[in-house]
Scaffold this active site. Structure first.
Site: not given
Ligand code: NAP
Length: 324
Positions: A24-25, A47, A106, A189, A193, A225, A229, A250
């Site tokens: 839930y990130g 978790r 991803h 991707d 990055e 600057e 921008e 411009s």
């Molecule tokens: N971020 C972006 O903008 C973006 C864009 C496109 C695709 N993606 C892809 O989306 C996926 C998620 O990325 P994100 O950036 O959203 O990740 P994130 O924000 O870092 O994810 C955090 C979440 O993952 C949980 N977590 C962390 N370690 C864990 C573990 N060992 N076991 C189980 N849960 C765990 C955390 O749990 P707690 O709540 O316990 O801390 C939290 O709920 C990746 O594959 C990424 O490449 C990301």
């Protein structure tokens, strides 16, 4: 190129199904909320002791421990950080229902072999092309974010339809879904990055700022600057394309860009970009990511500490304080 939109996508493959969103990130929060608001039955898998449970539950989402969340799920979406997928998958695999669909945002974990999914599982990719915060705010505004989709394994015969219905349910079908493969998405991707937007552009801004300050320009003006921008050019490119952006500025700026741009981004830069792409394809970055996670993220922690203390950050804070 064929972009699939809501009108081309049947929502039925997800209707009446349960989706477990693991994590839930950044992406997990946005995707879980968009799914719920699209009428999908969602459970957020977390978790034990996760600090995210309160936030998720306060929005009306159901939460459960990871193993429990996946047990009754038809679709399981892997939305923890990529470098945690290997261990997370090992933990949940015994609890996954037979014939479930395993989804990713991803391509990295499949492309570079972090996970070898059980043979009975469908495996799909639905990768929104932007951060979760924007994915959610666009959805709430009735808009959507472009996304890439792919199928790595189709056991049920429905993997494509599930991937597309998932993209529709998180709002990406409003903007469009573009077909790709796990390998293509992962490699492009990771390349971007490192070599373009997230790696090279900030370094270019810093180099420009430092050059001006060394040349006697005040840090505040140098910041405005070189960094200030950026949003304007991004908006112009989004609205008009690169050629249209150049025509909109411009003549002074357009001629300066013509003379200066290729002098800075020269053949040497392109050669190093090609090196980055080869290294990505050879799996070198994926190994770095594994090592960084295994060691407790020492390089990321050190870089974060150092970045906060640089002259450009101090200037940013002074300007922000003055504006607010
Ligand atoms: N971020 C972006 O903008 C973006 C864009 C496109 C695709 N993606 C892809 O989306 C996926 C998620 O990325 P994100 O950036 O959203 O990740 P994130 O924000 O870092 O994810 C955090 C979440 O993952 C949980 N977590 C962390 N370690 C864990 C573990 N060992 N076991 C189980 N849960 C765990 C955390 O749990 P707690 O709540 O316990 O801390 C939290 O709920 C990746 O594959 C990424 O490449 C990301």
């Amino acid at each position: 190129m064929h972009l699939l939109k809501d009108a081309d996508i049947d929502p039925a493959p997800l209707m009446g199904k349960t989706v477990a969103v693991l994590g839930y990130g950044n992406q997990g929060r946005a995707q879980a909320l968009n799914l719920k608001d699209s009428g999908i039955d969602v459970v957020v898998g977390l978790r034990g002791g996760s600090g995210s449970a309160f936030d998720a539950e306060s929005t009306g989402l159901a939460t459960a421990l990871l193993e429990e969340a996946v047990r009754s799920a038809d679709v399981v979406m892997m939305l923890s950080p990529d470098e945690t997928h290997e261990a997370l998958y090992r933990q949940i695999e015994p609890h996954l229902g037979s014939g479930a669909a395993l989804g990713f945002s991803h391509g990295l974990s499949i492309r570079f072999g972090f996970i070898d999914p059980r043979p009975d599982l469908d495996v799909f990719l639905l990768a929104p092309k932007g951060p979760g915060t924007a994915l959610r705010s666009l959805y709430v505004e009735g808009k959507g974010m472009l996304a890439a989709w792919a199928v790595a394994r189709d056991v049920s015969g429905n993997a494509r339809d599930i991937a597309l219905a998932y993209g529709r349910a998180i709002g990406c079908g409003r903007a469009g879904l573009i077909a790709t493969t796990f390998a293509e998405e992962a490699e492009a991707d990771l390349f971007n990055e490192q070599a373009v937007v997230w790696g090279a552009v900030p370094e270019l801004l810093i180099a420009g700022f430092e050059t001006l300050v060394t040349g006697g320009v005040s840090p505040e003006l140098a910041y405005l600057e070189c960094v200030g921008e950026l949003k304007l050019i991004a908006e112009l490119i989004e609205a008009r394309g690169i050629a249209g952006m150049r025509e909109a500025i411009s003549n002074t700026a357009e001629l300066g860009a013509l003379l200066g741009g290729k002098r800075i981004v020269d053949a040497g830069v392109r050669a190093r970009m090609a090196e980055v792409l080869s290294e990505v394809r050879a799996g070198r970055f994926a190994e770095e990511l594994r090592r960084e996670e295994a060691q407790g993220y020492p390089r990321l922690e050190q870089a974060r500490r150092e970045n906060r203390q640089t002259p450009i950050e101090q200037t940013y804070r002074r300007l922000s304080d003055a504006e607010n």
